[in-house]
Design an enzyme around this catalytic site. Structure first.
Site, PDB file in Angstrom:
ATOM      1  N   THR A 208      -0.797 -19.244  -0.478  1.00 26.97           N
ATOM      2  CA  THR A 208      -0.094 -17.966  -0.412  1.00 26.97           C
ATOM      3  C   THR A 208      -0.431 -17.237   0.878  1.00 26.97           C
ATOM      4  OG1 THR A 208      -1.900 -16.849  -1.604  1.00 26.97           O
ATOM      5  CG2 THR A 208      -0.036 -17.656  -2.915  1.00 26.97           C
ATOM      6  N   ASN A 210      -1.304 -13.704   2.206  1.00 29.81           N
ATOM      7  CA  ASN A 210      -1.809 -12.433   1.683  1.00 29.81           C
ATOM      8  C   ASN A 210      -1.525 -11.331   2.685  1.00 29.81           C
ATOM      9  OD1 ASN A 210      -3.507 -13.367  -0.807  1.00 29.81           O
ATOM     10  ND2 ASN A 210      -3.967 -14.801   0.849  1.00 29.81           N
ATOM     11  N   GLU A 255       0.402 -11.299  -2.699  1.00 33.54           N
ATOM     12  CA  GLU A 255       0.277 -12.711  -2.342  1.00 33.54           C
ATOM     13  C   GLU A 255       1.640 -13.379  -2.491  1.00 33.54           C
ATOM     14  OE1 GLU A 255      -3.232 -14.617  -4.131  1.00 33.54           O
ATOM     15  OE2 GLU A 255      -3.761 -12.634  -4.894  1.00 33.54           O
TER      16      GLU A 255
END
Length: 311
Positions: A208, A210, A255
């Site tokens: 992911t 962030n 995220e």
């Protein structure tokens, strides 16, 4: 678009300035109608289209209340420019500036400094110290001092008046599809990709991006189908806004798993358009259950985004 960072930077009045004044947080459909009218009138009289706005939000200065913004200043300037405005004056809003009377604001700033010949005002416009100035007073001075006042009525979507307050409320409720109807575009947040807790790729097998949080309104906690813009290119994605309850965290994070993407973008800026809410944030008893749900979220997002006309 020329950006002026304070009225003190103005060395001479603009030619036949047609002005609108406001905070314009969100640059929603109501604001856009004001800008459209400003541009039309400026073209009609061979003048300059001018938007006069403030930073920070006056409520923060006058009442000490933190106001998460719909559009941070750079984004607001970008959106105003995209509508065709020629000059944006972004006045620092201070306690000293707040003491300027309505009469001083009109005569000394709008007329003398900016060169206002016409003003486009919203139906609920007020101005000056203690909001003492109103449309009635503005029209009176217009007659006396020789400038025209045009009033634009409220813009409604499904019978609801479009306002920054309503847009902010819808975002916080996670109703991002309705927000799009009020803004005329997807709600967008922008930020740099930071190193998170390194669980997405390492532990869950789902990397992911962030996002570093800034002073923006963030949608209600949960999972969303999103569009990610990186270096001008658009990607599909699924974003989670929350505290990662499965792992017992207290820090809010955003995220985003970007579909079919494997570049290293740490430190890079991305934009996230919120398209549709998929579900609320949940706590899972086991990591495996979380992984299964995330994979379902990703596929749901993929299906939804393939049906939307992304813009």
């Amino acid at each position: 678009m020329e950006i002026v960072n304070s009225v003190n930077e103005i060395t001479k009045p603009f030619l036949n300035a047609v002005v609108t004044v406001g905070n314009f947080d969100g640059v929603h459909l109501g604001h856009q109608m004001l800008f459209k009218k400003v541009i039309e009138r400026a073209q009609d009289i061979g003048g300059t289209s001018v938007v006069f706005t403030f930073d920070p939000h006056p409520v923060e200065v006058l009442k000490g209340i933190h106001v998460p913004v719909i559009t941070p200043l750079p984004r607001k300037m970008e959106l105003i420019a995209s509508k065709g405005i020629e000059v944006a004056i972004c006045q620092p809003f201070t306690l000293k500036f707040a003491q300027i009377t309505a009469e001083e604001f009109v005569k000394d700033i709008l007329m003398q400094k900016i060169g206002m010949k016409e003003i486009i005002a919203g139906y609920d416009y007020s101005f000056g110290k203690g909001r003492e100035g109103n449309l009635e007073l503005l029209k009176k001075w217009g007659d006396e001092l020789g400038f025209k006042v045009h009033v634009v009525g409220p813009i409604k979507v499904n019978g609801v008046v479009v306002s920054s307050t309503k847009v902010r409320e819808l975002i916080q409720e996670g109703k991002v599809e309705k927000v799009r109807k009020f803004l005329g575009r997807y709600y967008q947040v922008t930020g740099k990709v930071i190193r998170g807790r390194d669980r997405g790729g390492r532990l869950l097998g789902i990397p992911t991006a962030n996002l570093a949080l800034v002073n923006e309104v963030f949608p209600k906690l949960g999972v969303y189908a999103v569009e990610v813009i990186y270096q001008g290119k658009k990607y599909q994605g699924a974003a989670n806004i929350g505290f990662s309850p499965t792992f017992g965290n207290n820090a809010l994070s955003v995220e985003t798993h970007i579909l079919d993407f494997n570049q290293d973008i740490y430190g890079e800026e991305i934009k996230i358009n919120f398209v549709k809410k998929l579900r609320d944030e949940r706590k899972f008893s086991r990591v495996e259950e979380l992984v299964t749900q995330i994979k379902k979220d990703i596929e749901t997002a993929r299906k939804i985004l393939s049906q939307f006309s992304i813009a």
